[in-house]
Scaffold this motif. Structure first.
Motif, short mmCIF file in Angstrom:
data_model
loop_
_atom_site.label_atom_id
_atom_site.label_comp_id
_atom_site.label_asym_id
_atom_site.label_seq_id
_atom_site.Cartn_x
_atom_site.Cartn_y
_atom_site.Cartn_z
N SER A 109 0.83 -1.20 0.00
CA SER A 109 0.00 0.00 0.00
C SER A 109 0.87 1.25 0.00
CB SER A 109 -0.91 0.01 1.23
OG SER A 109 -1.77 -1.09 1.25
N ASP A 110 1.87 1.27 0.86
CA ASP A 110 2.67 2.48 1.00
C ASP A 110 3.53 2.77 -0.22
OD1 ASP A 110 1.53 2.81 3.45
OD2 ASP A 110 3.35 2.48 4.63
N THR A 111 4.12 1.74 -0.82
CA THR A 111 4.94 1.98 -2.01
C THR A 111 4.09 2.46 -3.17
OG1 THR A 111 4.83 -0.38 -2.59
CG2 THR A 111 6.79 0.37 -1.40
N GLY A 112 2.82 2.07 -3.18
CA GLY A 112 1.91 2.57 -4.20
C GLY A 112 1.43 3.97 -3.90
N ASN A 113 1.07 4.22 -2.65
CA ASN A 113 0.48 5.51 -2.27
C ASN A 113 1.51 6.64 -2.22
OD1 ASN A 113 -2.09 4.39 -1.98
ND2 ASN A 113 -1.75 3.87 0.17
N ILE A 114 2.77 6.32 -2.00
CA ILE A 114 3.78 7.37 -1.83
C ILE A 114 3.91 8.24 -3.08
CG2 ILE A 114 5.82 6.13 -2.68
CD1 ILE A 114 5.70 8.10 0.61
N SER A 115 3.54 7.70 -4.24
CA SER A 115 3.66 8.46 -5.48
C SER A 115 2.78 9.71 -5.47
CB SER A 115 3.33 7.59 -6.70
OG SER A 115 1.97 7.20 -6.68
N GLU A 116 1.76 9.74 -4.60
CA GLU A 116 0.88 10.90 -4.50
C GLU A 116 1.63 12.16 -4.05
OE1 GLU A 116 -2.64 10.29 -2.21
OE2 GLU A 116 -2.90 8.24 -2.92
N LEU A 117 2.77 11.99 -3.40
CA LEU A 117 3.51 13.14 -2.90
C LEU A 117 4.31 13.86 -3.98
CD1 LEU A 117 4.93 11.88 0.53
CD2 LEU A 117 2.63 12.64 -0.06
N PHE A 118 4.41 13.24 -5.17
CA PHE A 118 5.29 13.77 -6.20
C PHE A 118 4.51 14.10 -7.47
CE2 PHE A 118 7.65 10.72 -3.57
CZ PHE A 118 8.59 11.58 -3.01
N SER A 119 4.88 15.19 -8.11
CA SER A 119 4.18 15.62 -9.31
C SER A 119 4.58 14.77 -10.52
CB SER A 119 4.49 17.09 -9.61
OG SER A 119 5.73 17.22 -10.26
N ALA A 120 3.82 14.94 -11.58
CA ALA A 120 4.09 14.17 -12.81
C ALA A 120 5.30 14.68 -13.56
CB ALA A 120 2.86 14.21 -13.72
N ASP A 121 5.89 15.79 -13.12
CA ASP A 121 7.03 16.37 -13.83
C ASP A 121 8.36 15.72 -13.47
OD1 ASP A 121 5.26 18.19 -14.92
OD2 ASP A 121 5.55 19.64 -13.30
N ASN A 122 8.36 14.83 -12.49
CA ASN A 122 9.61 14.23 -12.03
C ASN A 122 10.15 13.19 -12.99
OD1 ASN A 122 10.12 15.28 -9.20
ND2 ASN A 122 8.00 14.60 -8.98
N VAL A 123 11.48 13.07 -13.00
CA VAL A 123 12.14 11.96 -13.69
C VAL A 123 12.21 10.80 -12.70
CG1 VAL A 123 14.26 11.15 -14.79
CG2 VAL A 123 13.50 13.52 -15.11
N ILE A 124 11.50 9.72 -13.02
CA ILE A 124 11.36 8.59 -12.10
C ILE A 124 12.16 7.40 -12.64
CG2 ILE A 124 9.73 7.02 -10.99
CD1 ILE A 124 7.59 9.21 -11.42
N LEU A 125 13.12 6.94 -11.85
CA LEU A 125 13.93 5.78 -12.22
C LEU A 125 13.42 4.55 -11.48
CD1 LEU A 125 17.64 7.07 -12.19
CD2 LEU A 125 16.09 6.84 -14.14
N ILE A 126 13.10 3.51 -12.23
CA ILE A 126 12.63 2.26 -11.65
C ILE A 126 13.41 1.11 -12.29
CG2 ILE A 126 10.67 0.71 -11.36
CD1 ILE A 126 8.82 3.05 -11.32
N PRO A 127 13.96 0.21 -11.48
CA PRO A 127 14.71 -0.92 -12.06
C PRO A 127 13.82 -1.83 -12.89
CG PRO A 127 15.16 -0.69 -9.71
CD PRO A 127 13.99 0.19 -10.01
N ASP A 128 14.41 -2.48 -13.84
CA ASP A 128 13.78 -3.53 -14.65
C ASP A 128 14.73 -4.71 -14.63
OD1 ASP A 128 12.82 -5.25 -16.60
OD2 ASP A 128 12.71 -3.76 -18.18
N PRO A 129 14.30 -5.85 -14.06
CA PRO A 129 12.96 -6.22 -13.58
C PRO A 129 12.64 -5.61 -12.22
CG PRO A 129 14.49 -8.03 -13.24
CD PRO A 129 15.24 -6.99 -14.01
N VAL A 130 11.32 -5.56 -11.91
CA VAL A 130 10.90 -4.86 -10.69
C VAL A 130 9.53 -5.37 -10.23
CG1 VAL A 130 9.64 -3.01 -11.87
CG2 VAL A 130 10.76 -2.52 -9.68
N TYR A 131 9.27 -5.18 -8.95
CA TYR A 131 7.95 -5.45 -8.35
C TYR A 131 6.92 -4.57 -9.07
CZ TYR A 131 4.56 -5.90 -4.46
OH TYR A 131 3.46 -6.14 -3.69
N PRO A 132 5.86 -5.14 -9.63
CA PRO A 132 4.96 -4.39 -10.52
C PRO A 132 4.30 -3.17 -9.90
CG PRO A 132 4.57 -6.75 -10.74
CD PRO A 132 5.51 -6.58 -9.58
N VAL A 133 4.11 -3.15 -8.58
CA VAL A 133 3.40 -2.03 -7.94
C VAL A 133 4.13 -0.71 -8.18
CG1 VAL A 133 2.65 -1.05 -5.73
CG2 VAL A 133 2.29 -3.48 -6.22
#
Length: 387
Positions: A109-133
């Motif tokens: 829940s928290d890893t999904g909800n935390i994105s609410e704190l950040f605007s859509a203008d950010n450069v977001i780095l996520i590893p691949d492969p990764v937990y889908p949430v």
């Protein structure tokens, strides 16, 4: 007519584990007499420890008396549990202020909800492969994701590209799905990079209790400077078998303060507190009593007995893959074993092959990203002699 959040159209048609459940259900219906060994979804099989059960009973008993009954609790979590978690950090050599800890119903829940704190203008780095949430929760809110390539060449531990700017960085160590673990020097490089770029690391430590080498950091806060650039997510799901009981926590240090577009400052700690107070009524008192018992020294010792049991399963799986000459990752400081599919097979093809030929359920690596399409994940959350 309502205008819908059309970003949902950009999601994959089915959530990974829903598709697995669908295929397994279809196979079971067609072959009702076949016993299936389930090593797919990372769900525990051992019951809760006696300390956790005693804590839960204490919570239940409190509800039977007007003198001890609890109604609405603090959205941030009861002080007794926040203090217990802070003590757990301290025993592991990491100073922690209990006021920075927020109790929740789980890290997912928290890893999904935390994105609410950040605007859509950010450069977001996520590893691949990764937990889908991590990916799906950002896509749902219209954010763009840049992928960090995890592969066999870098041991599925991608490192920062200092030529590239980032604002938000997702890291998971021990990693789900690959089982890879960052060492202290590697995490120091990530912290230094985040500080240089004024970025925030979202660090998922859900499997930290599986780390047995004291040289490997179990928290991002074991690294100097991390409280100025990192939020950490913890979970009792695998540590204490709370997959069905539901309890986790998020650490948001008060040092995380950033400028706004109009020249003011915003605290991520204050923002998360406001978000939780608005949208979350707090974790059950009963569950928090069980969790507090887990974080005592005796409670954690009991949890480690269960973890050792799962680590033995991981050892047996790893040794079998080694005998077969199959390259794999993880399985030592993690409940996950990540291996190459044989004969160049793609992971969903291998999923169907393994289900139909051996009645074993795993998780296709393609569900975790493009770099997983020829890999497969097995979990060690089975019972000796049954999985």
């Amino acid at each position: 007519m309502p205008k819908l959040n059309e970003h949902y159209q950009n999601l994959k048609e089915s959530y990974l584990f829903s598709e697995i459940a669908h295929r397994v259900a279809a196979y079971s219906q067609a072959h009702p007499d076949q016993k299936i060994i389930r090593l797919g979804i990372g769900d525990v099989t051992l019951p809760l420890t006696s300390m956790a059960i005693d804590g839960l009973h204490e919570g239940v008993d409190a509800m039977a008396s007007s003198e001890t009954f609890k109604g609405y609790g603090p959205e941030q979590g009861y002080e007794f549990l926040r203090d217990a978690i802070a003590g757990y950090y301290e025993r592991n050599g990491v100073p922690m202020d209990a006021a920075d800890i927020f109790i929740s119903d789980g890290a997912k829940s928290d890893t999904g909800n935390i994105s609410e704190l950040f605007s859509a203008d950010n450069v977001i780095l996520i590893p691949d492969p990764v937990y889908p949430v991590y990916v799906d929760s950002n896509i749902m809110s219209g954010k763009q994701v840049t992928y960090l390539s995890g592969n066999a060449e870098n041991q599925f531990l991608p490192m920062p590209d200092h030529r590239v700017h980032a604002d938000i960085i997702y890291l998971c160590s021990p990693n789900n799905p690959t089982g890879a673990v960052y060492n202290r020097e590697q995490l120091k490089e990530w912290v230094d990079y985040a500080l240089k770029e004024h970025a925030v690391i979202l660090f998922d430590s859900a499997y930290e209790a599986f780390i047995t080498d004291p040289a490997l950091p179990r928290s991002i806060y074991a690294i100097e400077g991390a409280k100025k650039c990192a939020i950490e997510f913890g979970s009792l799901s695998k540590t204490a078998g709370f997959t069905g009981t539901r309890c986790g926590y998020t650490v948001v240090p008060r040092e995380l303060v950033f400028p706004t577009s109009d020249g003011r400052e915003l605290s991520l700690h204050a923002m998360w507190n406001r978000r939780q107070s608005t949208k979350f009524n707090g974790t059950s008192y009963i569950i928090q009593k069980g969790a507090a018992a887990v974080f005592t020294e005796e409670g954690m010792a009991q949890c480690m007995e269960h973890i050792h049991y799962y680590q033995e399963n991981a050892r047996m799986i790893s040794e079998t893959l080694s005998r077969k000459g199959i390259r794999f990752f993880g399985g030592i400081h993690s409940p996950y074993i990540w291996f190459e599919c044989p004969d160049g097979m793609e992971s969903w093809e291998f999923f169907d092959y393994l289900l139909n030929k051996a009645q074993i359920v795993g998780t296709p690596g393609a569900g975790f990203g493009e770099n997983g399409k020829n890999y497969f994940r097995l979990t060690s959350f089975g019972e000796h002699g049954k999985a």
